[in-house]
Scaffold this active site. Structure first.
Site, PDB file in Angstrom:
ATOM      1  N   GLY A  34      30.161 -36.215  18.778  1.00 43.95           N
ATOM      2  CA  GLY A  34      29.815 -34.788  18.785  1.00 43.95           C
ATOM      3  C   GLY A  34      28.465 -34.574  19.462  1.00 43.95           C
ATOM      4  O   GLY A  34      28.309 -33.699  20.333  1.00 43.95           O
ATOM      5  N   HIS A  35      27.467 -35.395  19.097  1.00 41.87           N
ATOM      6  CA  HIS A  35      26.146 -35.287  19.732  1.00 41.87           C
ATOM      7  C   HIS A  35      26.239 -35.635  21.219  1.00 41.87           C
ATOM      8  O   HIS A  35      25.591 -35.006  22.062  1.00 41.87           O
ATOM      9  CB  HIS A  35      25.166 -36.260  19.087  1.00 41.87           C
ATOM     10  CG  HIS A  35      24.883 -36.000  17.646  1.00 41.87           C
ATOM     11  ND1 HIS A  35      25.225 -36.879  16.651  1.00 41.87           N
ATOM     12  CD2 HIS A  35      24.289 -34.947  17.026  1.00 41.87           C
ATOM     13  CE1 HIS A  35      24.848 -36.408  15.485  1.00 41.87           C
ATOM     14  NE2 HIS A  35      24.292 -35.225  15.672  1.00 41.87           N
ATOM     15  N   GLN A  59      15.604 -28.869   4.955  1.00 42.24           N
ATOM     16  CA  GLN A  59      16.942 -28.261   4.915  1.00 42.24           C
ATOM     17  C   GLN A  59      17.868 -28.930   3.899  1.00 42.24           C
ATOM     18  O   GLN A  59      19.031 -28.587   3.809  1.00 42.24           O
ATOM     19  CB  GLN A  59      17.568 -28.230   6.307  1.00 42.24           C
ATOM     20  CG  GLN A  59      17.956 -29.569   6.888  1.00 42.24           C
ATOM     21  CD  GLN A  59      18.411 -29.442   8.340  1.00 42.24           C
ATOM     22  OE1 GLN A  59      17.603 -29.255   9.252  1.00 42.24           O
ATOM     23  NE2 GLN A  59      19.709 -29.523   8.589  1.00 42.24           N
ATOM     24  N   GLN A 146      29.906 -26.474  17.492  1.00 43.80           N
ATOM     25  CA  GLN A 146      30.612 -25.400  16.793  1.00 43.80           C
ATOM     26  C   GLN A 146      31.061 -25.792  15.384  1.00 43.80           C
ATOM     27  O   GLN A 146      31.438 -24.937  14.599  1.00 43.80           O
ATOM     28  CB  GLN A 146      31.821 -24.956  17.623  1.00 43.80           C
ATOM     29  CG  GLN A 146      32.631 -23.914  16.893  1.00 43.80           C
ATOM     30  CD  GLN A 146      33.588 -23.175  17.776  1.00 43.80           C
ATOM     31  OE1 GLN A 146      33.348 -23.022  18.968  1.00 43.80           O
ATOM     32  NE2 GLN A 146      34.668 -22.703  17.197  1.00 43.80           N
ATOM     33  N   ASP A 148      29.182 -26.583  13.089  1.00 40.64           N
ATOM     34  CA  ASP A 148      28.244 -25.821  12.251  1.00 40.64           C
ATOM     35  C   ASP A 148      28.225 -24.375  12.749  1.00 40.64           C
ATOM     36  O   ASP A 148      27.196 -23.881  13.210  1.00 40.64           O
ATOM     37  CB  ASP A 148      26.856 -26.447  12.323  1.00 40.64           C
ATOM     38  CG  ASP A 148      26.836 -27.857  11.765  1.00 40.64           C
ATOM     39  OD1 ASP A 148      27.156 -28.023  10.588  1.00 40.64           O
ATOM     40  OD2 ASP A 148      26.535 -28.799  12.530  1.00 40.64           O
ATOM     41  N   VAL A 174      34.163 -31.824  18.222  1.00 37.94           N
ATOM     42  CA  VAL A 174      34.780 -33.082  18.677  1.00 37.94           C
ATOM     43  C   VAL A 174      35.457 -33.718  17.469  1.00 37.94           C
ATOM     44  O   VAL A 174      34.877 -33.791  16.382  1.00 37.94           O
ATOM     45  CB  VAL A 174      33.721 -34.046  19.270  1.00 37.94           C
ATOM     46  CG1 VAL A 174      34.383 -35.337  19.733  1.00 37.94           C
ATOM     47  CG2 VAL A 174      32.992 -33.379  20.433  1.00 37.94           C
TER      48      VAL A 174
END
Ligand code: PAF
Length: 279
Positions: A34-35, A59, A146, A148, A174
């Site tokens: 994904g990254h 967070q 996406q 998140d 992904v």
């Protein structure tokens, strides 16, 4: 590729880059496909690519996984280098947050829903660190996944409200071959949980099927989704939400841009996934 820890070093690097477009990929490390998709798109669209690796303490809630959050710096740097990153910024927490820091960035409204409803303070931590990173890196474009969806919406709102001069680029989710959305937290899953985790993707697919077949009643779709997840013994629903994709408000009828978003505990691990439909 340069690797730096100091804010002044990032500024030095950016200042000498003479107004070339800077693509910025903020991460908490433990890089995955994904990254890499974010880095790849940043690479295609900018002259310089900056990656930050910072597990942001503000967070995480007190009962969340800040300490256990997976970290593998050596591997991250190797992946970043192979992905064509120019600069990696990996600050220490005490440099990012001085003892007397008294400022938080708070986006109201949007952050009270979905993940914000079950993770108090989470988005304030995200917005504060992302604002700081934007001020340090001063990127032309910043890239977010996406998966998140709410995070992207909140950051877009923050950028608009605070007049940050950059473009937010959203990159599609992904997935593993079987459909599981790739996440650093998938590492926590044992084999049985990994199989059970498929229920997130499968239930979203079921919702899509219903919509494709003409179902427009959001409550009915939500029930089918929830029942499917509840039938998985290792799964426990945090939320199943069918909302307006622009403002996260609950909807009765499927129409326009619709977000179907899930947060589900698989064992101890909280996973999220979503699907956007345009009707
Ligand atoms: O999505 C993440 O990994 C984090 O929330 C972010 C944007 C890097 C801020 O810490």
């Amino acid at each position: 590729m340069e690797v730096v820890k100091e804010i002044s070093e990032v500024r030095g690097f950016i200042n000498q880059s003479e107004e070339q477009a800077v693509g910025f990929v903020p991460t908490m490390g433990y890089l995955h496909q994904g990254h890499l998709a974010l880095i790849e798109q940043a690479r295609e669209e900018n002259e310089l690519v900056v990656l930050s690796i910072f597990v942001n303490p503000t967070q995480f809630g007190p009962d969340e996984d800040y300490e256990e959050y997976p970290r593998d710096l050596e591997r991250d740097l190797e992946l970043a280098r192979n992905g064509g990153v120019d600069l990696v910024f990996m600050p220490d927490a005490d440099k990012m947050y001085k003892n007397n820091a008294a400022t938080k960035v708070e986006v109201t409204g949007l952050t009270g829903k979905l993940c914000g409803a079950s993770r108090a303070g989470h988005f304030s931590g995200v917005c504060t660190v992302v604002s700081k990173l934007f001020n340090i890196v001063n990127p032309t474009r910043a890239y977010f996944g996406q998966k998140d969806y709410q995070q992207v919406l909140v950051i877009k709102r923050m950028v608009e409200d605070l007049n940050f001069d950059l473009e937010i680029v959203t990159v599609p989710i992904v997935r593993e071959e079987d459909g599981l959305a790739i996440s650093s937290r998938n590492k926590y899953l044992n084999q049985a949980e990994r199989e059970a985790a498929l229920v997130l993707f499968d239930s979203l697919q079921r919702a899509k099927e219903l919509i494709d077949n003409g179902e427009r009643n959001a409550k009915a779709i939500g029930e089918v989704l929830s029942n499917k997840i509840e039938a998985e013994p290792l799964a426990e629903i945090d939320y199943v939400s069918i909302v307006d994709g622009n403002n996260l408000e609950k909807i009765d009828q499927i129409s326009g841009r619709v977000l179907i978003a899930l947060a589900v505990y698989i064992g101890e691990t909280r996973l999220i996934d979503n699907l956007v439909v345009e009707v």
